[in-house]
Design an enzyme around this catalytic site. Sequence first.
Site, short mmCIF file in Angstrom:
data_model
loop_
_atom_site.label_atom_id
_atom_site.label_comp_id
_atom_site.label_asym_id
_atom_site.label_seq_id
_atom_site.Cartn_x
_atom_site.Cartn_y
_atom_site.Cartn_z
N ASN A 83 39.18 27.44 70.48
CA ASN A 83 38.10 27.09 69.55
C ASN A 83 37.94 28.27 68.59
OD1 ASN A 83 35.77 26.38 68.25
ND2 ASN A 83 34.43 26.60 70.05
N TRP A 84 38.47 28.07 67.39
CA TRP A 84 38.46 29.19 66.43
C TRP A 84 37.08 29.44 65.84
CZ3 TRP A 84 43.41 28.71 62.85
CH2 TRP A 84 44.57 28.81 63.64
N LYS A 85 36.18 28.49 66.00
CA LYS A 85 34.83 28.60 65.41
C LYS A 85 34.95 28.86 63.91
CE LYS A 85 33.21 29.94 69.92
NZ LYS A 85 32.27 30.68 70.76
N HIS A 128 29.38 21.41 71.70
CA HIS A 128 29.46 22.86 71.93
C HIS A 128 28.06 23.48 71.90
CE1 HIS A 128 30.36 27.07 71.48
NE2 HIS A 128 31.53 26.79 72.01
N GLU A 164 26.93 26.07 70.64
CA GLU A 164 26.48 26.58 69.34
C GLU A 164 25.99 25.43 68.45
OE1 GLU A 164 30.08 28.76 68.55
OE2 GLU A 164 29.58 30.04 70.25
N GLU A 178 30.75 25.06 79.99
CA GLU A 178 30.63 26.37 79.34
C GLU A 178 29.22 26.91 79.55
OE1 GLU A 178 33.76 26.82 75.98
OE2 GLU A 178 31.99 25.88 75.15
N GLY A 188 31.02 34.25 74.49
CA GLY A 188 31.05 35.34 73.52
C GLY A 188 30.31 36.59 73.99
N SER A 225 34.18 33.45 77.68
CA SER A 225 34.80 34.77 77.86
C SER A 225 36.05 34.73 78.73
CB SER A 225 33.78 35.78 78.39
OG SER A 225 32.70 35.92 77.48
N GLY A 231 37.37 30.83 73.12
CA GLY A 231 36.84 31.20 71.82
C GLY A 231 37.54 32.45 71.30
N GLY A 232 36.89 33.58 71.46
CA GLY A 232 37.38 34.85 70.90
C GLY A 232 38.86 35.11 71.14
#
Length: 249
Positions: free
Chosen positions: A9-11, A94, A96, A166, A172, A212, A233-234
């Site tokens: 997930n590149w966000k 998600h 966010e 999640e 994150g 994470s 993610g990251g």
Amino acid sequence: MRKQIVAGNWKMNLDAAQSQALIDNLQSKTFNDDVHVAIATPYVHLAAAVSQTAHSAIDVAAQNMHQAVSGAYTGEVSASMLKSIGVTTVILGHSERRAYFHETDALLAEKVNAALENDMQIIFCFGEELEDRKAGNHFDLVTSQLTNALFHLDVTSWNNIVLAYEPVWAIGTGETASPEQAQEMHAHIRTVLAGQYDDALAQRISILYGGSVKPSNANEIFAQQDVDGGLIGGASLNADDFTAIVNAF
Ligand code: PGA
């Protein structure tokens, strides 16, 4: 055996040139053949990513979509638009989106329906916040998220659903759920699915863990019996790290 999936997930990261470079880099890697790999790029890179990955096994996913078919929804994108550029998978729910864009379970149920009407695959995210876990409500909270957004679906519709647990406190933050915490929740999710549907459905649905995940912890998380992969993610923004996670099975 359940499908094993690692999705990035590149966000809201990377410009067009950076997106192209990361995909080039990923396509030079060797992935474990047993793992289904997907990347969710920002909307503006989706069409280019679809054509760039046309001859590779990497699937391209959207990070969100609107629930309406079309109309006066400035700034929004529909399922059929995504399908028209070759995007057949969408992340919904998600944390966010829930936190910053006020997406509720009821809205997510509508988005799920719209995606299914277009025969899209859905990576459906959910998970508790830190206060829920501290209060010991995390199992109930997750049960209610699934119930409210997904339990109106018939058994056949679940062919298009992948779940992604999640815990919000692990996204994150560098703080990961322990493998035992992930396993315990994933097992709970299967029990809830079996109660609502049946054991066959509960056993066939892939449940990803997200929060994470890194090359250093992916192996022990993916080794858990009820964990079928990860939503990353990251670490998905770095080709070496993402590849190491895919190959951590
Ligand atoms: P993270 O994000 O890996 O950076 O924690 C996971 C996610 O939000 O899907």
